[in-house]
Motif scaffolding. Structure first.
Motif, short mmCIF file in Angstrom:
data_model
loop_
_atom_site.label_atom_id
_atom_site.label_comp_id
_atom_site.label_asym_id
_atom_site.label_seq_id
_atom_site.Cartn_x
_atom_site.Cartn_y
_atom_site.Cartn_z
N VAL A 47 0.85 -1.19 -0.12
CA VAL A 47 0.06 -0.21 0.10
C VAL A 47 0.92 1.15 -0.01
CG1 VAL A 47 -0.39 0.27 2.40
CG2 VAL A 47 -2.14 1.11 1.09
N LEU A 48 0.59 2.43 -0.87
CA LEU A 48 1.14 3.50 -0.84
C LEU A 48 0.03 4.72 -0.30
CD1 LEU A 48 2.99 3.35 -4.49
CD2 LEU A 48 3.81 2.83 -2.08
N GLY A 49 0.67 5.36 0.28
CA GLY A 49 -0.39 6.33 1.02
C GLY A 49 -0.80 5.95 2.22
N PRO A 50 -1.95 6.73 2.87
CA PRO A 50 -2.78 6.33 3.93
C PRO A 50 -3.28 5.23 3.91
CG PRO A 50 -3.68 8.25 3.08
CD PRO A 50 -2.63 7.94 2.23
N GLY A 51 -3.45 4.57 4.83
CA GLY A 51 -4.19 2.99 4.74
C GLY A 51 -3.36 1.98 5.17
N THR A 52 -4.19 0.76 5.59
CA THR A 52 -3.52 -0.48 6.00
C THR A 52 -3.98 -1.52 5.43
OG1 THR A 52 -3.84 0.19 8.32
CG2 THR A 52 -3.63 -1.99 7.90
N LEU A 53 -3.29 -2.49 4.69
CA LEU A 53 -3.61 -3.66 3.98
C LEU A 53 -3.61 -4.84 4.58
CD1 LEU A 53 -4.24 -4.30 0.74
CD2 LEU A 53 -1.60 -4.28 0.46
N ILE A 54 -4.53 -5.63 4.68
CA ILE A 54 -4.67 -6.94 5.15
C ILE A 54 -4.72 -7.98 4.02
CG2 ILE A 54 -5.43 -8.51 6.69
CD1 ILE A 54 -6.69 -5.81 8.28
N TRP A 55 -3.84 -9.21 3.97
CA TRP A 55 -4.05 -9.71 3.05
C TRP A 55 -3.41 -11.18 3.32
CZ3 TRP A 55 -0.09 -11.47 -0.68
CH2 TRP A 55 1.21 -10.70 -0.42
N GLY A 56 -3.57 -12.42 2.95
CA GLY A 56 -2.72 -13.53 3.13
C GLY A 56 -1.30 -13.39 2.35
N LEU A 57 -0.62 -14.53 2.37
CA LEU A 57 0.76 -14.64 1.91
C LEU A 57 0.86 -15.55 0.81
CD1 LEU A 57 2.80 -14.14 5.36
CD2 LEU A 57 2.25 -12.26 3.61
N PRO A 58 0.33 -15.62 -0.17
CA PRO A 58 0.48 -16.45 -1.32
C PRO A 58 1.77 -15.83 -2.26
CG PRO A 58 -1.38 -15.40 -1.83
CD PRO A 58 -1.05 -14.91 -0.62
N THR A 59 2.60 -16.76 -2.59
CA THR A 59 3.69 -16.19 -3.39
C THR A 59 3.56 -16.61 -4.74
OG1 THR A 59 4.89 -18.37 -2.91
CG2 THR A 59 5.44 -16.40 -1.24
N ALA A 60 2.49 -17.36 -5.00
CA ALA A 60 2.20 -17.57 -6.31
C ALA A 60 0.55 -17.67 -6.45
CB ALA A 60 2.69 -19.28 -6.87
N VAL A 61 0.25 -17.29 -7.65
CA VAL A 61 -1.35 -17.47 -7.79
C VAL A 61 -1.41 -18.05 -9.30
CG1 VAL A 61 -3.38 -15.91 -8.17
CG2 VAL A 61 -1.58 -15.10 -6.69
N GLU A 62 -2.26 -19.16 -8.97
CA GLU A 62 -2.43 -20.03 -10.17
C GLU A 62 -3.63 -19.46 -11.16
OE1 GLU A 62 -1.12 -22.76 -10.50
OE2 GLU A 62 0.08 -22.89 -8.62
N ALA A 63 -3.44 -19.87 -12.19
CA ALA A 63 -4.56 -19.54 -13.49
C ALA A 63 -5.92 -19.65 -12.70
CB ALA A 63 -4.31 -20.12 -14.74
N GLY A 64 -6.60 -18.72 -12.73
CA GLY A 64 -8.04 -18.42 -12.33
C GLY A 64 -8.27 -18.46 -10.79
N ALA A 65 -7.18 -18.41 -10.12
CA ALA A 65 -7.30 -18.32 -8.63
C ALA A 65 -7.38 -16.69 -8.38
CB ALA A 65 -6.12 -19.00 -7.86
N ALA A 66 -7.87 -16.58 -6.99
CA ALA A 66 -8.14 -15.40 -6.41
C ALA A 66 -7.52 -15.05 -5.14
CB ALA A 66 -9.64 -14.95 -6.32
N VAL A 67 -6.89 -13.84 -4.93
CA VAL A 67 -6.41 -13.28 -3.71
C VAL A 67 -7.41 -12.38 -3.32
CG1 VAL A 67 -4.15 -12.23 -2.70
CG2 VAL A 67 -4.12 -13.89 -4.47
#
Length: 100
Positions: A47-67
């Protein structure tokens, strides 16, 4: 990875379409889907600027998959940007800036 620039008189590579589709319907919870046919690796969000980002830690995203991620910001449209970073199977690295 840095690559030398192609000479001006040589044909360039075809444009590479950003492979992500962002679902904004449930803001501040977002879903970023890999709409390509490729497994994308080295995946990160920042994240750039004011705000907080919360997400999991996948290092790879398969075709069709979502984060899924959550962005907490008082007014994200006024200066908060999420930077998506990934690499294609050939090792080329890309950055995509998402504004809200």
């Amino acid at each position: 990875m840095l690559k030398p620039a192609a000479p001006l008189d040589s044909p360039s590579d075809p444009a590479y379409r950003v492979p992500w589709r962002l679902d904004r319907r449930r803001a501040p919870r977002f879903e970023l889907r890999n709409a390509s046919a490729e497994r994308l690796v080295g995946f990160t969000l920042a994240v750039l600027g004011p705000g907080t980002l919360i997400w999991g830690l996948p290092t790879a995203v398969e075709a069709g998959a979502a984060v899924r991620f959550t962005l907490h910001a008082e007014n994200p449209a006024r200066g908060t940007v999420v930077v998506v970073r990934w690499s294609r199977p050939n090792g080329d690295e890309y950055l995509w800036r998402v504004s809200f």
